[in-house]
Design a protein around this motif. Structure first.
Motif, PDB file in Angstrom:
ATOM      1  N   PRO A  44      35.557  24.816   0.870  1.00 56.34           N
ATOM      2  CA  PRO A  44      35.747  26.309   0.645  1.00 56.34           C
ATOM      3  C   PRO A  44      36.607  27.073   1.782  1.00 56.34           C
ATOM      4  O   PRO A  44      36.339  26.582   3.089  1.00 56.34           O
ATOM      5  N   GLY A  45      37.553  27.830   1.567  1.00 63.52           N
ATOM      6  CA  GLY A  45      38.184  28.606   2.512  1.00 63.52           C
ATOM      7  C   GLY A  45      39.053  27.865   3.568  1.00 63.52           C
ATOM      8  O   GLY A  45      39.009  28.223   4.742  1.00 63.52           O
ATOM      9  N   ARG A  46      39.501  26.554   3.207  1.00 61.66           N
ATOM     10  CA  ARG A  46      40.194  26.035   4.421  1.00 61.66           C
ATOM     11  C   ARG A  46      41.669  26.615   4.564  1.00 61.66           C
ATOM     12  O   ARG A  46      42.170  27.087   3.745  1.00 61.66           O
ATOM     13  N   GLU A  47      41.834  26.651   5.826  1.00 63.76           N
ATOM     14  CA  GLU A  47      43.280  27.481   6.466  1.00 63.76           C
ATOM     15  C   GLU A  47      44.273  26.345   6.383  1.00 63.76           C
ATOM     16  O   GLU A  47      44.157  25.297   6.764  1.00 63.76           O
ATOM     17  N   HIS A  48      45.487  26.823   5.978  1.00 62.04           N
ATOM     18  CA  HIS A  48      46.546  26.019   6.233  1.00 62.04           C
ATOM     19  C   HIS A  48      47.883  26.783   6.756  1.00 62.04           C
ATOM     20  O   HIS A  48      47.728  27.992   6.674  1.00 62.04           O
ATOM     21  N   CYS A  49      48.370  25.961   7.679  1.00 67.66           N
ATOM     22  CA  CYS A  49      49.669  26.533   8.268  1.00 67.66           C
ATOM     23  C   CYS A  49      50.812  26.076   7.698  1.00 67.66           C
ATOM     24  O   CYS A  49      51.217  25.059   7.528  1.00 67.66           O
ATOM     25  N   ILE A  50      51.658  27.236   7.446  1.00 63.71           N
ATOM     26  CA  ILE A  50      53.090  26.723   6.799  1.00 63.71           C
ATOM     27  C   ILE A  50      54.300  27.564   7.366  1.00 63.71           C
ATOM     28  O   ILE A  50      53.926  28.705   8.074  1.00 63.71           O
ATOM     29  N   ARG A  51      55.598  27.033   7.369  1.00 60.88           N
ATOM     30  CA  ARG A  51      56.685  27.883   7.765  1.00 60.88           C
ATOM     31  C   ARG A  51      57.362  28.490   6.783  1.00 60.88           C
ATOM     32  O   ARG A  51      57.459  27.800   5.886  1.00 60.88           O
ATOM     33  N   VAL A  52      57.661  29.673   6.848  1.00 62.82           N
ATOM     34  CA  VAL A  52      58.314  30.566   5.845  1.00 62.82           C
ATOM     35  C   VAL A  52      59.444  31.374   6.494  1.00 62.82           C
ATOM     36  O   VAL A  52      59.491  31.513   7.663  1.00 62.82           O
ATOM     37  N   LEU A  53      60.262  31.626   5.620  1.00 60.07           N
ATOM     38  CA  LEU A  53      61.395  32.203   5.949  1.00 60.07           C
ATOM     39  C   LEU A  53      61.318  33.809   6.063  1.00 60.07           C
ATOM     40  O   LEU A  53      60.397  34.488   5.211  1.00 60.07           O
ATOM     41  N   VAL A  54      61.731  34.618   6.967  1.00 58.46           N
ATOM     42  CA  VAL A  54      61.745  36.028   7.057  1.00 58.46           C
ATOM     43  C   VAL A  54      63.062  36.607   6.818  1.00 58.46           C
ATOM     44  O   VAL A  54      63.955  36.270   7.512  1.00 58.46           O
TER      45      VAL A  54
END
Length: 158
Positions: A44-54
């Motif tokens: 439940p509720g695992r965090e994930h880090c991703i790179r996104v464009l801004v």
């Protein structure tokens, strides 16, 4: 597809964001027959880090800890789903038929199917590498929410 995320780092025209896996099982009619609900219960509720464009006009407004909306175009999700599911399946079937013609019997079909499946997996991997830097396939920050997140931010291991 739209998701909320928290900014954990800003780098040039990109941001590293932390997302929390959400389960939509409560609104789905197939919740009893689907494996996603079981996975959500186990992890439940695992965090994930991703790179996104801004977008350049949004970048000056952003700071660490801001909640933002990130989106991935629907056609990208559809295309990726087709590649991930259909290419290996089609190559498995073609491989099984080809194996049967080359080596009559079940052994030829099994061997050909396995070779086709492995070739399909290689094609999926090649596609993933080929579109990794394609801007059309990247998630984007579309808007800043007017709230700040107080939860502990994680190190994304950049």
């Amino acid at each position: 597809m739209k998701e909320q995320a928290v900014i954990v780092a800003l780098e040039g025209d990109t941001a590293w964001v932390q997302t929390r896996r959400q389960s939509s099982c409560n609104s789905c009619a197939a919740r009893n027959g689907c494996g996603q609900g079981l996975i959500a219960q186990v992890l439940p509720g695992r965090e994930h880090c991703i790179r996104v464009l801004v977008d350049r006009r949004l970048m000056p407004q952003l700071a660490l800890g801001d909640i933002v909306s990130i989106t991935v175009p629907d056609e990208v999700i559809l295309r990726a789903s087709m590649v991930v599911y259909m290419v290996p399946l089609l190559l498995l079937i073609v491989g099984a038929f080809s194996g049967t013609f080359l080596v009559p019997g079940d052994g030829g079909a099994i061997s050909g199917g396995l070779i086709g499946l492995l070739l399909g997996a290689a094609c999926v991997r090649w596609h993933a590498v080929a579109v990794r830097e394609d801007l059309g396939f990247q998630p984007r920050v579309t808007e800043k929410q007017h709230l700040s997140e107080s939860r502990k931010l994680v190190d994304c291991g950049r």
